[in-house]
Design an enzyme around this catalytic site. Structure first.
Site, PDB file in Angstrom:
ATOM      1  CD  GLU A   1      -5.565   7.399  10.003  1.00  0.00           C
ATOM      2  OE1 GLU A   1      -5.019   8.542  10.160  1.00  0.00           O
ATOM      3  OE2 GLU A   1      -5.239   6.323  10.219  1.00  0.00           O
TER       4      GLU A   1
ATOM      5  CD  GLU B   1      -1.850   3.895   8.092  1.00  0.00           C
ATOM      6  OE1 GLU B   1      -2.034   4.186   9.445  1.00  0.00           O
ATOM      7  OE2 GLU B   1      -2.061   4.345   7.249  1.00  0.00           O
TER       8      GLU B   1
ATOM      9  CG  HIS C   1      -1.485   8.733   3.540  1.00  0.00           C
ATOM     10  ND1 HIS C   1      -1.653   7.148   3.439  1.00  0.00           N
ATOM     11  CD2 HIS C   1      -1.178   9.240   4.823  1.00  0.00           C
ATOM     12  CE1 HIS C   1      -1.422   7.164   5.004  1.00  0.00           C
ATOM     13  NE2 HIS C   1      -1.222   8.174   5.589  1.00  0.00           N
TER      14      HIS C   1
ATOM     15  CG  ASN D   1      -5.548   3.122   8.603  1.00  0.00           C
ATOM     16  OD1 ASN D   1      -5.572   2.029   8.058  1.00  0.00           O
ATOM     17  ND2 ASN D   1      -5.125   4.257   8.456  1.00  0.00           N
TER      18      ASN D   1
ATOM     19  CE1 TYR E   1      -0.635   2.417  13.450  1.00  0.00           C
ATOM     20  CE2 TYR E   1      -2.644   3.418  12.828  1.00  0.00           C
ATOM     21  CZ  TYR E   1      -1.355   2.890  12.636  1.00  0.00           C
ATOM     22  OH  TYR E   1      -0.740   3.100  11.376  1.00  0.00           O
TER      23      TYR E   1
ATOM     24  NE  ARG F   1      -3.280   2.481   2.495  1.00  0.00           N
ATOM     25  CZ  ARG F   1      -3.777   3.275   3.655  1.00  0.00           C
ATOM     26  NH1 ARG F   1      -3.121   2.846   4.866  1.00  0.00           N
ATOM     27  NH2 ARG F   1      -4.191   4.411   3.393  1.00  0.00           N
TER      28      ARG F   1
END
Ligand code: FCB
Length: 460
Positions: A173, A353, A128, A299, A301, A84
């Site tokens: 995002e 991600e 991005h 994504n 985290y 990616r």
């Protein structure tokens, strides 16, 4: 040396499950003013005193603009299915409107060919975060005209590369662009206005829907979708105020994006909360927002724990924290995936991600990053658990291939599974990269064995 974490069960994953690594243009490319590239809002933001923790910029970054071929060899050596990356809009269209930059387009052409010739599927992201600075001067994402500029850009890139890229993501995002970039102001373009942030979020979503329609109309064969940053949001206590705050945060960060994308409506409780700061929505916009997607990327985290007073201390959880100060909470990924599956009708889902920053030390050519390896292993296991419970998971990608420019944290935070020595640009595979490579080899071996002959995975 610490032992490596065990591999998550191989037969937990479908045969066509896509494993990858991820990067983004601004964070790795460098070549900031080379071959006709125009400045982006991040080039401009890096020059604002105090904006970046180590006062650095993306001017050189990982010098990937020149080292892309060797970097793709590294990607290949890991044995992933997909890579990616993002296209820098101002590299291919310096002003964000008008002329195209042939040298910039050639770069991505070579990159995509380089991936295909190495047997790696290209996963392309259009935005991005590095909007051309020239468009910011005309109002940036707060201006409705930027929506149409983005659609033109999407069309052009898809015409040039769409025959070879497996998937195209419109935005990475949108919450970060809107909220950190335009409400908190700690990310580019550094604006602090909630009303602007909400208008920006609407324009991002609108441009996403219109781009999908435009690409399909021109016969683009790549699968199309968006990537959201989503977390489970928990109230710190059972106190009614904390619960209400958690509900609002969930509304602003999860439902604000999921509801329009899948139901064509913004959540009423958030609209009410925003009052005059709610975005201007024109007739037909909401219908566009729910344009069907071929995939949803997310994504992940960490989770988010909120209290009405803002007094919650993350250390109170007793869980380990990463170098970003983010709680390591893999069970939150399973929780989130199950919730998404329960509350919306989802297309195939990808974790686009997942990864962690830790302080690494390079000693005798090795980086024993056991915490990162453990983080990745536990999150892959969390995806396996979601699959077992019926969530339509299609892939998983590690953030990131390389240590890189971590936005407002500069180069101080290292997310790579490959270490970068910024003085020499030398790359060294960390133990996490070696673990991921070996795990993928085990996956491939398992794909060759019929699932029924394995007793490794007793689920379902
Ligand atoms: C995500 C970004 C990515 C990277 C990671 C750590 O929010 O998409 O570029 O910075 O965080």
């Amino acid at each position: 040396m610490n032992p490596s974490p065990p591999f998550p069960p191989a037969h937990a994953f479908p045969r066509d499950f896509v494993w990858g690594v991820a990067t983004s243009a601004f964070q790795i490319e460098g070549g900031a003013a080379e071959d006709g590239k125009g400045p982006s809002i991040w080039d401009a933001f890096c020059r604002v005193p105090g904006a970046i923790a180590d006062a650095s910029s993306g001017d050189v970054a990982c010098d990937h603009y020149h080292r892309w071929a060797a970097d793709l060899d590294l990607v290949k050596s890991l044995g992933v299915d997909a890579y990616r990356f993002s296209v820098s809009w101002p590299r291919v269209q310096p002003d964000g409107r008008g002329e195209w930059n042939a040298k910039g387009l050639d770069f991505y052409d070579r990159l995509v060919d380089g991936l295909v010739s190495r047997g790696i599927q290209p996963y392309l992201t259009l935005n991005h975060w590095d909007l051309p600075e020239a468009l910011q001067a005309r109002g940036g994402w707060a201006a409705r005209d930027t929506v149409h500029r983005f659609v033109d850009y999407a069309r052009h890139v898809a015409r040039r590369l769409g025959d070879r890229v497996a998937t195209i993501t419109t935005h990475n995002e949108p919450w970060v662009i809107a909220t950190l970039g335009h409400e908190h102001g700690n990310f580019a373009p550094g604006i602090k206005s909630r009303a602007t942030a909400m208008q920006v979020s609407h324009h991002l979503m609108l441009s996403h829907g219109l781009a999908l329609q435009a690409l399909r109309a021109q016969g683009c064969k790549s699968r199309l979708g968006i990537v959201l940053n989503l977390s489970p949001i928990r109230a710190a206590t059972d106190d009614a105020d904390d619960i209400a705050q958690a509900r609002l945060e969930d509304g602003r960060s999860v439902r604000w994006y999921m509801d329009p994308l899948f139901n064509g409506a913004y959540p009423p409780d958030v609209l009410e909360h925003l009052g005059r700061d709610a975005p201007r929505v024109e007739a037909g916009d909401l219908e566009t927002l729910r344009t069907p997607m071929d995939f949803l990327g997310l994504n992940y985290y960490t989770r988010s724990v909120v209290s009405a007073s803002g007094a919650w201390d993350i250390k109170a959880s007793g869980k380990p924290l990463t170098d970003m100060g983010w709680e390591v909470y893999p069970e939150g990924l399973t929780e989130l995936l199950l919730r998404l599956h329960r509350d919306w009708r989802l297309p195939p889902l990808y974790v686009k991600e997942n990864g962690a920053a830790f302080q690494d030390s390079l000693v005798d050519g090795r980086v024993h990053d056991i915490e990162r390896t453990d983080y990745i292993a536990r999150h892959i296991a969390a995806v396996a658990e979601a699959l077992r419970q019926g969530v339509p998971m299609a892939g998983y990608m590690v953030w990131s291939l390389l240590d890189n420019f971590e936005w407002a944290s500069g180069y101080e935070k290292r997310f790579g599974i490959v270490h970068v020595d910024y003085a020499t640009q030398r790359r060294t595979l960390k133990d996490s990269a070696l673990w991921y490579r070996d795990f993928l080899q085990a996956q491939k071996a398992a794909r060759r064995v019929p699932a029924s002959s394995s007793n490794e995975f007793a689920g379902s």
